[in-house]
Design a protein around this motif. Structure first.
Motif, PDB file in Angstrom:
ATOM      1  N   SER A 302      20.388  78.891  18.281  1.00 16.39           N
ATOM      2  CA  SER A 302      19.360  79.927  18.285  1.00 16.39           C
ATOM      3  C   SER A 302      18.344  79.560  19.354  1.00 16.39           C
ATOM      4  N   VAL A 303      17.642  80.564  19.880  1.00 15.03           N
ATOM      5  CA  VAL A 303      16.711  80.358  20.990  1.00 15.03           C
ATOM      6  C   VAL A 303      15.320  80.847  20.614  1.00 15.03           C
ATOM      7  N   TYR A 304      14.306  80.062  20.957  1.00 12.79           N
ATOM      8  CA  TYR A 304      12.915  80.495  20.887  1.00 12.79           C
ATOM      9  C   TYR A 304      12.239  80.077  22.190  1.00 12.79           C
ATOM     10  N   ASN A 305      11.873  81.056  23.010  1.00 16.39           N
ATOM     11  CA  ASN A 305      11.327  80.789  24.347  1.00 16.39           C
ATOM     12  C   ASN A 305      12.284  79.883  25.115  1.00 16.39           C
ATOM     13  N   ASN A 306      11.833  78.685  25.506  1.00 18.95           N
ATOM     14  CA  ASN A 306      12.720  77.780  26.243  1.00 18.95           C
ATOM     15  C   ASN A 306      13.289  76.673  25.351  1.00 18.95           C
ATOM     16  N   TYR A 307      13.210  76.862  24.037  1.00 16.77           N
ATOM     17  CA  TYR A 307      13.766  75.880  23.104  1.00 16.77           C
ATOM     18  C   TYR A 307      15.047  76.410  22.483  1.00 16.77           C
ATOM     19  N   ILE A 308      16.003  75.511  22.293  1.00 11.69           N
ATOM     20  CA  ILE A 308      17.274  75.854  21.678  1.00 11.69           C
ATOM     21  C   ILE A 308      17.525  74.902  20.516  1.00 11.69           C
ATOM     22  N   VAL A 309      17.795  75.442  19.342  1.00 14.79           N
ATOM     23  CA  VAL A 309      18.244  74.628  18.218  1.00 14.79           C
ATOM     24  C   VAL A 309      19.736  74.879  18.060  1.00 14.79           C
ATOM     25  N   TYR A 310      20.499  73.800  17.902  1.00 18.79           N
ATOM     26  CA  TYR A 310      21.951  73.950  17.840  1.00 18.79           C
ATOM     27  C   TYR A 310      22.545  72.987  16.825  1.00 18.79           C
ATOM     28  N   SER A 311      23.743  73.314  16.365  1.00 16.75           N
ATOM     29  CA  SER A 311      24.491  72.474  15.444  1.00 16.75           C
ATOM     30  C   SER A 311      25.558  71.724  16.222  1.00 16.75           C
ATOM     31  N   SER A 312      25.642  70.405  15.998  1.00 15.07           N
ATOM     32  CA  SER A 312      26.570  69.566  16.766  1.00 15.07           C
ATOM     33  C   SER A 312      27.372  68.669  15.830  1.00 15.07           C
ATOM     34  N   ARG A 313      28.692  68.613  16.054  1.00 13.80           N
ATOM     35  CA  ARG A 313      29.546  67.761  15.224  1.00 13.80           C
ATOM     36  C   ARG A 313      29.504  66.327  15.721  1.00 13.80           C
ATOM     37  N   GLU A 314      29.187  65.414  14.804  1.00 12.73           N
ATOM     38  CA  GLU A 314      29.106  63.986  15.125  1.00 12.73           C
ATOM     39  C   GLU A 314      30.478  63.320  14.967  1.00 12.73           C
ATOM     40  N   LYS A 315      30.574  62.055  15.396  1.00 11.83           N
ATOM     41  CA  LYS A 315      31.817  61.308  15.231  1.00 11.83           C
ATOM     42  C   LYS A 315      32.174  61.129  13.766  1.00 11.83           C
ATOM     43  N   TYR A 322      19.940  69.806  16.203  1.00 12.18           N
ATOM     44  CA  TYR A 322      19.114  69.246  17.268  1.00 12.18           C
ATOM     45  C   TYR A 322      18.312  70.383  17.893  1.00 12.18           C
ATOM     46  N   VAL A 323      17.122  70.065  18.383  1.00 10.55           N
ATOM     47  CA  VAL A 323      16.354  71.022  19.153  1.00 10.55           C
ATOM     48  C   VAL A 323      16.115  70.437  20.535  1.00 10.55           C
ATOM     49  N   MET A 324      16.272  71.249  21.568  1.00  8.28           N
ATOM     50  CA  MET A 324      16.116  70.780  22.935  1.00  8.28           C
ATOM     51  C   MET A 324      15.315  71.799  23.729  1.00  8.28           C
ATOM     52  N   ALA A 325      14.754  71.348  24.848  1.00  6.45           N
ATOM     53  CA  ALA A 325      14.057  72.239  25.776  1.00  6.45           C
ATOM     54  C   ALA A 325      14.928  72.415  27.012  1.00  6.45           C
ATOM     55  N   THR A 326      15.036  73.647  27.485  1.00  2.00           N
ATOM     56  CA  THR A 326      15.894  73.914  28.630  1.00  2.00           C
ATOM     57  C   THR A 326      15.262  73.482  29.945  1.00  2.00           C
ATOM     58  N   ASP A 327      13.943  73.225  29.952  1.00  2.00           N
ATOM     59  CA  ASP A 327      13.251  72.859  31.195  1.00  2.00           C
ATOM     60  C   ASP A 327      12.806  71.403  31.234  1.00  2.00           C
ATOM     61  N   SER A 328      13.351  70.566  30.327  1.00  2.00           N
ATOM     62  CA  SER A 328      13.005  69.135  30.321  1.00  2.00           C
ATOM     63  C   SER A 328      14.140  68.363  29.669  1.00  2.00           C
ATOM     64  N   GLN A 329      13.940  67.054  29.502  1.00  2.00           N
ATOM     65  CA  GLN A 329      14.930  66.196  28.867  1.00  2.00           C
ATOM     66  C   GLN A 329      14.694  66.065  27.365  1.00  2.00           C
ATOM     67  N   TYR A 330      13.776  66.880  26.830  1.00  2.00           N
ATOM     68  CA  TYR A 330      13.409  66.777  25.422  1.00  2.00           C
ATOM     69  C   TYR A 330      14.566  67.167  24.514  1.00  2.00           C
ATOM     70  N   VAL A 331      14.950  66.241  23.609  1.00  2.00           N
ATOM     71  CA  VAL A 331      15.944  66.505  22.567  1.00  2.00           C
ATOM     72  C   VAL A 331      15.473  65.802  21.299  1.00  2.00           C
ATOM     73  N   ARG A 332      15.500  66.499  20.185  1.00  2.00           N
ATOM     74  CA  ARG A 332      15.043  65.924  18.912  1.00  2.00           C
ATOM     75  C   ARG A 332      16.082  66.209  17.842  1.00  2.00           C
ATOM     76  N   GLN A 333      16.520  65.161  17.155  1.00  2.00           N
ATOM     77  CA  GLN A 333      17.447  65.349  16.038  1.00  2.00           C
ATOM     78  C   GLN A 333      16.654  65.766  14.809  1.00  2.00           C
ATOM     79  N   LEU A 334      17.155  66.780  14.091  1.00  6.30           N
ATOM     80  CA  LEU A 334      16.408  67.358  12.974  1.00  6.30           C
ATOM     81  C   LEU A 334      16.988  67.017  11.615  1.00  6.30           C
TER      82      LEU A 334
END
Length: 389
Positions: A302-315, A322-334
């Protein structure tokens, strides 16, 4: 045509008291006691306590020495309920007093309306997202589905459409009085706009193979759709006024589920990494940039402005958010464990709704980003194909 990845999720009714997960160390919250003089014979008490709890601003207690007391009185008035609330501080000082009404058929929204307005008036928090209706497409049998409207707790549910296979329901506007959906009942697929005020539908576009509208521009004039062309699903920009389309992706593989990022870009899911992953592309460009470099199934976002929250399968096999910013290296596990899937930002970007599967339990999750808290509403078994907030 290559196999198109679609996700099915479990649902769909509030069956037990709310469960809270604290995902990081929390501040000490003021205690609040909730009381009532109401004689209405149903469990409105749990609804209003859930709203106060999910605000993440108070700790609910039954102790008499709480910092605050919230008293409510609920009365039937014709086809409506009338709710009066009074918030008192120490020494019974009245901090807030107001009265609200709402139709009996959707009484849970009366609690959402009253609590969100009280928090806004007291400048404690913006909880307007509580008042938003959730649009759900739910599969009930082979080639059979329902489109329904629910509140964020799923305690309220109203079936809008059933019979046949109608999928990918998406709100058409912020007023939530119209939505788009795809009719899969014939060889030629059709996207319709459905008006909840007059129960009329309007044909938007048609196609075959796969057809789904995944996002609307902020001004409501354009949409991103997935449409099969040359035996492959690709992303198109659809002008909702002229019905003209512009092809955006040219990859000989799977490109689906696009969402606008700002006014000149879009994110989408593709198998260009040999597994479902997220990519970013300009509306006037042909080159796509990979966004996620971990996990092996990043197919819901899902997208809010330049932030994306996504679901990712782990090992481990878990799916974390996770939430990330499309204009930086910001990534945060939720999230930390279980299968956390199908995230959706609230309208203000401060709350995320998602489905959580942990063992045999399924829940709808409400994640409060600033407060670092997650609340789970246990669900009954069912299958959701899409959610829109």
């Amino acid at each position: 045509m290559k196999k198109i990845f679609l996700l099915c999720f479990s649902l769909v009714c509030l069956t037990a008291d709310i469960i809270m997960d604290v995902v990081s160390e929390q501040e000490v919250l003021p205690k609040i006691r909730i009381t009532t003089s109401s004689l209405v014979n149903f469990d409105f008490d749990k609804v209003i306590k859930n709203d106060v709890l999910v605000s993440s601003k108070f700790e609910i207690t039954n102790e008499n020495n709480a910092n605050y007391e919230l008293n409510y009185n609920l009365n039937p008035v014709g086809n409506n309920y009338e709710l009066s609330i009074t918030l008192k501080g120490m020494n019974n000082e009245i901090k807030y007093n107001n009265t609200f009404t709402y139709p009996k058929s959707a009484y849970v929204f009366l609690s959402h309306k009253a609590i969100s307005q009280m928090f806004k008036d007291l400048k404690l928090a913006d909880l307007d997202w509580m008042n938003k209706k959730i649009l759900i497409t739910r599969k009930i049998a082979a080639k059979q589905s329902q489109i329904l409207i629910a509140d964020y707790t799923l305690n309220y549910q109203k079936i809008i459409m059933q019979g046949g296979l109608n999928l990918f329901a998406k709100w058409a506007n912020s007023n939530q009085n119209e939505f788009y959906y795809t009719d899969y009942n014939k060889d030629i697929l059709s996207i319709y706009k459905y008006n909840l005020l007059n129960n009329q539908k309007t044909l938007i576009t048609q196609g075959s193979g796969m057809l789904a509208l995944s996002d609307i521009s902020k001004d409501g004039t354009k949409a991103l759709i997935t449409k099969t062309i040359e035996d492959q699903p690709e992303i198109f920009l659809l002008d909702l006024n002229t019905k003209n389309t512009k092809r955006l992706t040219m990859y000989k593989g799977i490109d689906v589920s696009a969402r606008f990022v700002g006014s000149d870009s879009f994110a989408f899911v593709s198998d260009r990494s040999s597994y479902p992953n997220l990519y970013l592309q300009g509306l006037d460009k042909t080159n796509a940039t990979q966004l996620v470099y971990h996990g092996k199934n990043n197919s819901a976002f899902s997208v809010y402005n330049n932030y994306i929250v996504y679901s990712s399968r782990e090992k481990s096999g878990d799916f974390n958010l996770y939430v990330m910013a499309t204009d930086s290296q910001y990534v945060r596990q939720l999230t930390l464990n279980g299968r956390n899937i199908f995230p959706n930002f609230s309208s203000d970007g401060k709350t995320i709704m998602f489905i959580k599967l942990l063992g045999m339990q399924s829940s709808l999750g409400i994640l409060r980003l600033d407060e670092n808290k997650v609340y789970h509403f246990p669900l009954k078994v069912g299958k959701i194909s899409t959610l829109d907030w």
